[in-house]
Design a protein around this motif. Structure first.
Motif, PDB file in Angstrom:
ATOM      1  N   ARG A 293       0.843  -1.204   0.000  1.00  0.00           N
ATOM      2  CA  ARG A 293       0.000   0.000   0.000  1.00  0.00           C
ATOM      3  C   ARG A 293       0.879   1.255   0.000  1.00  0.00           C
ATOM      4  O   ARG A 293       0.634   2.195  -0.756  1.00  0.00           O
ATOM      5  N   TYR A 294       1.885   1.275   0.864  1.00  0.00           N
ATOM      6  CA  TYR A 294       2.796   2.416   0.887  1.00  0.00           C
ATOM      7  C   TYR A 294       3.586   2.520  -0.425  1.00  0.00           C
ATOM      8  O   TYR A 294       3.795   3.620  -0.956  1.00  0.00           O
ATOM      9  N   ALA A 295       4.055   1.385  -0.917  1.00  0.00           N
ATOM     10  CA  ALA A 295       4.848   1.386  -2.142  1.00  0.00           C
ATOM     11  C   ALA A 295       4.050   1.931  -3.320  1.00  0.00           C
ATOM     12  O   ALA A 295       4.596   2.616  -4.193  1.00  0.00           O
ATOM     13  N   TYR A 296       2.763   1.636  -3.345  1.00  0.00           N
ATOM     14  CA  TYR A 296       1.910   2.165  -4.409  1.00  0.00           C
ATOM     15  C   TYR A 296       1.859   3.693  -4.345  1.00  0.00           C
ATOM     16  O   TYR A 296       2.026   4.379  -5.365  1.00  0.00           O
ATOM     17  N   GLU A 297       1.626   4.236  -3.148  1.00  0.00           N
ATOM     18  CA  GLU A 297       1.559   5.682  -2.996  1.00  0.00           C
ATOM     19  C   GLU A 297       2.893   6.328  -3.384  1.00  0.00           C
ATOM     20  O   GLU A 297       2.921   7.444  -3.919  1.00  0.00           O
ATOM     21  N   ASP A 298       3.974   5.644  -3.112  1.00  0.00           N
ATOM     22  CA  ASP A 298       5.312   6.111  -3.470  1.00  0.00           C
ATOM     23  C   ASP A 298       5.507   6.068  -4.980  1.00  0.00           C
ATOM     24  O   ASP A 298       5.840   7.073  -5.620  1.00  0.00           O
ATOM     25  N   GLY A 299       5.297   4.913  -5.578  1.00  0.00           N
ATOM     26  CA  GLY A 299       5.639   4.688  -6.979  1.00  0.00           C
ATOM     27  C   GLY A 299       4.875   5.540  -7.964  1.00  0.00           C
ATOM     28  O   GLY A 299       5.417   5.924  -9.014  1.00  0.00           O
ATOM     29  N   ILE A 300       3.615   5.864  -7.656  1.00  0.00           N
ATOM     30  CA  ILE A 300       2.832   6.620  -8.634  1.00  0.00           C
ATOM     31  C   ILE A 300       3.295   8.075  -8.747  1.00  0.00           C
ATOM     32  O   ILE A 300       2.962   8.754  -9.709  1.00  0.00           O
ATOM     33  N   VAL A 301       4.074   8.550  -7.770  1.00  0.00           N
ATOM     34  CA  VAL A 301       4.544   9.939  -7.824  1.00  0.00           C
ATOM     35  C   VAL A 301       5.395  10.170  -9.065  1.00  0.00           C
ATOM     36  O   VAL A 301       5.228  11.171  -9.770  1.00  0.00           O
TER      37      VAL A 301
END
Length: 209
Positions: A141-149
């Protein structure tokens, strides 16, 4: 599986030391498309590691966690991106230009970004595994919020999700085949990154690596 604080600290140290060692060892060969057969550092270091954006970016996320709490999302990470991320090349630079133009994630990572399939996201996946040991759902979940930036919904995003899940699970599981399966379960099986992972794993299993 429950791990003790001592086990957690040991695995955490191993993660970050390994990242530092690998980044320092590989630095002279970055961007060189060749097979490298090295056993130790090829440069004089004086006992110090080299600067490493793979680690530095994750320290920015750690600062965000300390200052803003655990309810991080892509927009908060984007604020820190603009404040603290100094590299201005490839996906990093594209994301900053898009953010400054008012595009929010995931548009900041996808609009006019030929590097959305690159490696800039998965190289910073460890921080999410380390704050969610043995909890790949949370790490992803955190990685998704990170990667889409800076990658939108490109292949680079799914590479980060794969590694965040695998690394989180590695705090509790030691079987490499199981870890690869766990990582793959979080990304679409028909995307190129998933196909490449399966292909590389099969080559290794057959003794071709």
């Amino acid at each position: 599986m429950i791990i003790s604080l001592e086990q957690y600290r040991s695995k955490l140290l191993g993660c970050w030391m390994g990242k530092n060692i690998g980044g320092t060892l590989g630095a002279p060969f970055e961007w060189k498309r060749q097979v490298n057969d090295v056993r130790f550092y090829t440069q004089e270091l004086g006992g110090r590691p080299l600067p490493n954006d793979d680690l530095d970016l994750q320290l920015v996320w750690l600062a965000a966690l300390e200052e803003r709490g655990i309810d991080l999302n892509a927009r908060t990470l984007a604020e820190y991106w603009l404040l603290y991320v100094t590299p201005h090349w490839m996906e990093y630079g594209n994301a900053k230009m898009n953010l400054r133009a008012g595009l929010v994630p995931p548009l900041s990572g996808s609009e006019n970004n030929p590097y959305r399939d690159s490696c800039g996201a998965f190289i910073r996946s460890e921080i999410w595994a380390c704050i969610a040991p043995g909890c790949p759902d949370i790490a992803v979940r955190y990685a998704y919020e990170d990667g889409i930036v800076d990658h939108g919904h490109g292949e680079g995003l799914y590479a980060e999700l794969f590694f965040a899940a695998l690394e989180s699970a590695a705090f509790a599981i030691g079987d490499r085949a199981a870890l690869v399966r766990i990582g793959l379960s979080y990304i679409p099986e028909d995307w190129l990154v998933a196909q490449a992972i399966r292909y590389a794993y099969e080559l290794h299993r057959e003794g071709n690596s």
